[in-house]
Design a protein around this motif. Structure first.
Motif, PDB file in Angstrom:
ATOM      1  N   TYR A 141      36.163  82.318  76.785  1.00  0.00           N
ATOM      2  CA  TYR A 141      35.829  83.161  77.937  1.00  0.00           C
ATOM      3  C   TYR A 141      35.832  82.361  79.235  1.00  0.00           C
ATOM      4  CZ  TYR A 141      34.419  87.211  75.133  1.00  0.00           C
ATOM      5  OH  TYR A 141      34.407  88.289  74.305  1.00  0.00           O
ATOM      6  N   GLN A 142      35.245  81.175  79.190  1.00  0.00           N
ATOM      7  CA  GLN A 142      35.179  80.334  80.371  1.00  0.00           C
ATOM      8  C   GLN A 142      34.906  78.892  79.948  1.00  0.00           C
ATOM      9  OE1 GLN A 142      32.076  81.906  82.849  1.00  0.00           O
ATOM     10  NE2 GLN A 142      30.670  82.186  81.157  1.00  0.00           N
ATOM     11  N   TYR A 147      26.785  79.663  77.254  1.00  0.00           N
ATOM     12  CA  TYR A 147      26.154  80.795  76.578  1.00  0.00           C
ATOM     13  C   TYR A 147      26.857  81.175  75.272  1.00  0.00           C
ATOM     14  CZ  TYR A 147      23.832  81.186  81.064  1.00  0.00           C
ATOM     15  OH  TYR A 147      23.099  80.916  82.189  1.00  0.00           O
ATOM     16  N   MET A 148      27.902  80.454  74.928  1.00  0.00           N
ATOM     17  CA  MET A 148      28.580  80.690  73.646  1.00  0.00           C
ATOM     18  C   MET A 148      28.068  79.662  72.642  1.00  0.00           C
ATOM     19  SD  MET A 148      30.986  82.474  71.910  1.00  0.00           S
ATOM     20  CE  MET A 148      32.505  82.990  72.729  1.00  0.00           C
ATOM     21  N   GLU A 149      27.507  80.152  71.545  1.00  0.00           N
ATOM     22  CA  GLU A 149      26.938  79.270  70.532  1.00  0.00           C
ATOM     23  C   GLU A 149      27.695  79.419  69.214  1.00  0.00           C
ATOM     24  OE1 GLU A 149      22.849  80.332  70.223  1.00  0.00           O
ATOM     25  OE2 GLU A 149      22.354  79.681  72.277  1.00  0.00           O
ATOM     26  N   ILE A 150      27.627  78.376  68.413  1.00  0.00           N
ATOM     27  CA  ILE A 150      28.226  78.400  67.077  1.00  0.00           C
ATOM     28  C   ILE A 150      27.106  78.340  66.059  1.00  0.00           C
ATOM     29  CG2 ILE A 150      29.726  77.195  65.457  1.00  0.00           C
ATOM     30  CD1 ILE A 150      31.187  76.030  67.901  1.00  0.00           C
ATOM     31  N   GLU A 151      27.156  79.234  65.130  1.00  0.00           N
ATOM     32  CA  GLU A 151      26.156  79.258  64.051  1.00  0.00           C
ATOM     33  C   GLU A 151      26.886  79.107  62.730  1.00  0.00           C
ATOM     34  OE1 GLU A 151      23.686  82.882  62.579  1.00  0.00           O
ATOM     35  OE2 GLU A 151      22.552  81.984  64.250  1.00  0.00           O
ATOM     36  N   GLN A 152      26.577  78.057  61.994  1.00  0.00           N
ATOM     37  CA  GLN A 152      27.289  77.788  60.747  1.00  0.00           C
ATOM     38  C   GLN A 152      26.300  77.459  59.644  1.00  0.00           C
ATOM     39  OE1 GLN A 152      30.504  75.056  61.211  1.00  0.00           O
ATOM     40  NE2 GLN A 152      31.262  75.318  59.125  1.00  0.00           N
ATOM     41  N   SER A 153      26.481  78.100  58.514  1.00  0.00           N
ATOM     42  CA  SER A 153      25.657  77.854  57.332  1.00  0.00           C
ATOM     43  C   SER A 153      26.537  77.969  56.100  1.00  0.00           C
ATOM     44  CB  SER A 153      24.502  78.860  57.251  1.00  0.00           C
ATOM     45  OG  SER A 153      23.734  78.649  56.082  1.00  0.00           O
ATOM     46  N   GLY A 154      26.878  76.830  55.521  1.00  0.00           N
ATOM     47  CA  GLY A 154      27.802  76.847  54.398  1.00  0.00           C
ATOM     48  C   GLY A 154      29.156  77.339  54.842  1.00  0.00           C
TER      49      GLY A 154
END
Length: 232
Positions: A141-142, A147-154
């Motif tokens: 986006y920019q 304000y863009m987050e990464i959520e990773q679990s397995g």
């Protein structure tokens, strides 16, 4: 972050409004207009210049005679402090395309937008692992999107956008969001779905990467989100 001119002090707002109405002006002209000393005006202009809202420029007399004068004018960032109505214009363009050329024309436009994003980002993600691609695409986006987050679990991976820069348009014409979903799908090589949406009052958009549903980027084409859900 300053959003509009009303958040400024009276003096600085008056200076910017004078530049907006009258074009480039000198310190002396501003001082005379506001019954202030030239030094006081200069100090306010230095602050406005530091913020990136005004700039100084040397102007020469059109007839070639006389000394050049230093004048101050609004920058493009300064222009954006004044009310704009980009949202209504964008919505009008979308609706005009649909009204005069039909839904297929709008689909072609959105498809072209998707292709443009894919061409722009493909060189940046080629040869990277899925995790690395996700990290690169957080800026889709920019640049440096805080304000863009990464959520990773397995094997579970999500991109979470909390400040959509196109929100006011996207809320009124959510079909635009299909561009991002399709681009993510192509660039990540896996189907992507939007599980939470600003349009639904969720306060964010959550793009889940379905790692167990790989796609062929060469044959994948643009599709609306509802079409993706239909075929899930």
């Amino acid at each position: 972050m300053l959003q509009n001119i009303e958040q400024l002090s009276d003096v600085r707002r008056n200076i910017l409004e004078a530049l907006k109405r009258n074009g480039p002006v000198t310190i002396a002209e501003l001082a005379n207009r506001f019954a202030m000393t030239g030094e006081a005006i200069r100090q306010h202009l230095l602050i406005l210049e530091k913020e990136g809202w005004v700039e100084r420029k040397i102007f020469r007399a059109s007839h070639g005679a006389g000394r050049p004068s230093t004048r101050y004018r609004l920058t493009s960032e300064g222009e954006h402090l004044f009310p704009k109505n980009y949202v209504s214009l964008a919505v009008e363009v979308i609706d005009t395309i649909t009204e005069h050329f039909g839904q297929d024309a709008l689909r072609h436009v959105l498809e072209s937008m998707t292709e443009h994003r894919v061409r722009e980002w493909e060189p940046r993600v080629n040869g990277l692992s899925l995790s690395e691609r996700v990290n690169v695409l957080r800026d889709i986006y920019q640049e440096n999107d805080a304000y863009m987050e990464i959520e990773q679990s397995g094997d579970q991976v999500c991109l979470i956008e909390k400040n959509c820069p196109f929100l006011n348009v996207a809320k009124r014409r959510p079909a635009l969001c299909s561009v991002t979903v399709s681009a993510f799908t192509r660039l990540l090589g896996c189907r992507v779905v939007r599980e939470e949406r600003f349009q639904n009052g969720d306060g964010r958009c959550v793009f889940r990467v379905l790692v167990d549903q790989p796609i062929d980027p060469e044959t994948s084409v643009f599709s609306y989100e509802d079409e993706n859900l239909t075929h899930s």
